[in-house]
Design a protein around this motif. Structure first.
Motif, short mmCIF file in Angstrom:
data_model
loop_
_atom_site.label_atom_id
_atom_site.label_comp_id
_atom_site.label_asym_id
_atom_site.label_seq_id
_atom_site.Cartn_x
_atom_site.Cartn_y
_atom_site.Cartn_z
N VAL A 1 -9.06 0.91 -5.22
CA VAL A 1 -8.62 2.31 -5.26
C VAL A 1 -9.76 3.17 -5.80
O VAL A 1 -10.36 2.85 -6.83
N THR A 2 -10.05 4.26 -5.10
CA THR A 2 -11.07 5.20 -5.57
C THR A 2 -10.47 6.59 -5.60
O THR A 2 -9.56 6.92 -4.83
N GLY A 3 -10.99 7.41 -6.51
CA GLY A 3 -10.53 8.78 -6.64
C GLY A 3 -11.16 9.43 -7.86
O GLY A 3 -11.93 8.81 -8.59
N ARG A 4 -10.80 10.66 -8.06
CA ARG A 4 -11.33 11.41 -9.20
C ARG A 4 -10.39 11.34 -10.38
O ARG A 4 -9.18 11.55 -10.23
N ASN A 5 -10.95 11.03 -11.52
CA ASN A 5 -10.19 11.01 -12.77
C ASN A 5 -8.95 10.13 -12.71
O ASN A 5 -7.89 10.50 -13.22
N LEU A 6 -9.07 8.98 -12.07
CA LEU A 6 -7.93 8.07 -11.98
C LEU A 6 -7.67 7.43 -13.33
O LEU A 6 -8.59 7.09 -14.06
N SER A 7 -6.40 7.24 -13.63
CA SER A 7 -6.00 6.50 -14.81
C SER A 7 -5.83 5.04 -14.41
O SER A 7 -4.97 4.71 -13.59
N THR B 1 0.97 8.76 -6.49
CA THR B 1 1.07 10.20 -6.23
C THR B 1 2.07 10.84 -7.20
O THR B 1 1.83 11.93 -7.73
N LYS B 2 3.18 10.16 -7.45
CA LYS B 2 4.17 10.66 -8.41
C LYS B 2 3.59 10.72 -9.82
O LYS B 2 4.03 11.51 -10.64
N ARG C 1 -4.99 11.32 -7.96
CA ARG C 1 -5.62 11.81 -6.72
C ARG C 1 -6.46 10.70 -6.13
O ARG C 1 -7.60 10.49 -6.54
N ILE C 2 -5.89 10.01 -5.18
CA ILE C 2 -6.57 8.89 -4.55
C ILE C 2 -7.34 9.37 -3.34
O ILE C 2 -6.78 10.01 -2.45
N ALA D 1 0.83 -1.21 0.00
CA ALA D 1 0.00 0.00 0.00
C ALA D 1 0.86 1.26 0.00
O ALA D 1 0.58 2.22 -0.73
N MET D 2 1.92 1.26 0.79
CA MET D 2 2.80 2.43 0.82
C MET D 2 3.47 2.65 -0.53
O MET D 2 3.60 3.78 -0.99
#
Length: 100
Positions: A81-87, A47-48, A52-53, A39-40
């Motif tokens: 994994v959830t977030g906005r506009n994830l690739s 993030t790199k 945006r998770i 997870a880390m």
């Protein structure tokens, strides 16, 4: 059957065989450590990649053989994994990099 580990971090970890309920079992601790480490990695890599998770859950389960030593015969790791506009490709690559 209660043992205490003293890692260099200074945060003690207790282990037991579950009968005393004073610590985690070594087996569940191995799976927990695998999930936490992965997870880390995934969060750091994603993030790199400017992902945006908003939420992340990792499920780690393992099967062991019946005979001693009861080594793992299979370990499954499921990432949610959830977030906005994830690739999807970026998240898949982050997971792949962590796993390899």
């Amino acid at each position: 059957m209660h043992f205490a580990a003293a890692p260099s971090s200074g945060h003690p970890i207790d282990f037991d065989e579950r009968s005393s309920n004073q610590g985690g079992s070594p087996v569940e601790t191995v799976l927990s450590a695998l999930g936490s480490c992965s997870a880390m990695d995934v969060i750091s890599i994603a993030t790199k990649k400017r992902q945006r998770i908003d939420g992340y859950v990792i499920h780690v389960t393992g099967s062991q053989r019946d005979e001693y030593p009861q080594v793992f015969t299979q370990i499954d790791v499921i990432h949610e994994v959830t977030g906005r506009n994830l690739s999807e490709a970026a998240i898949r690559r982050a997971i792949e990099l962590s796993a390899t």
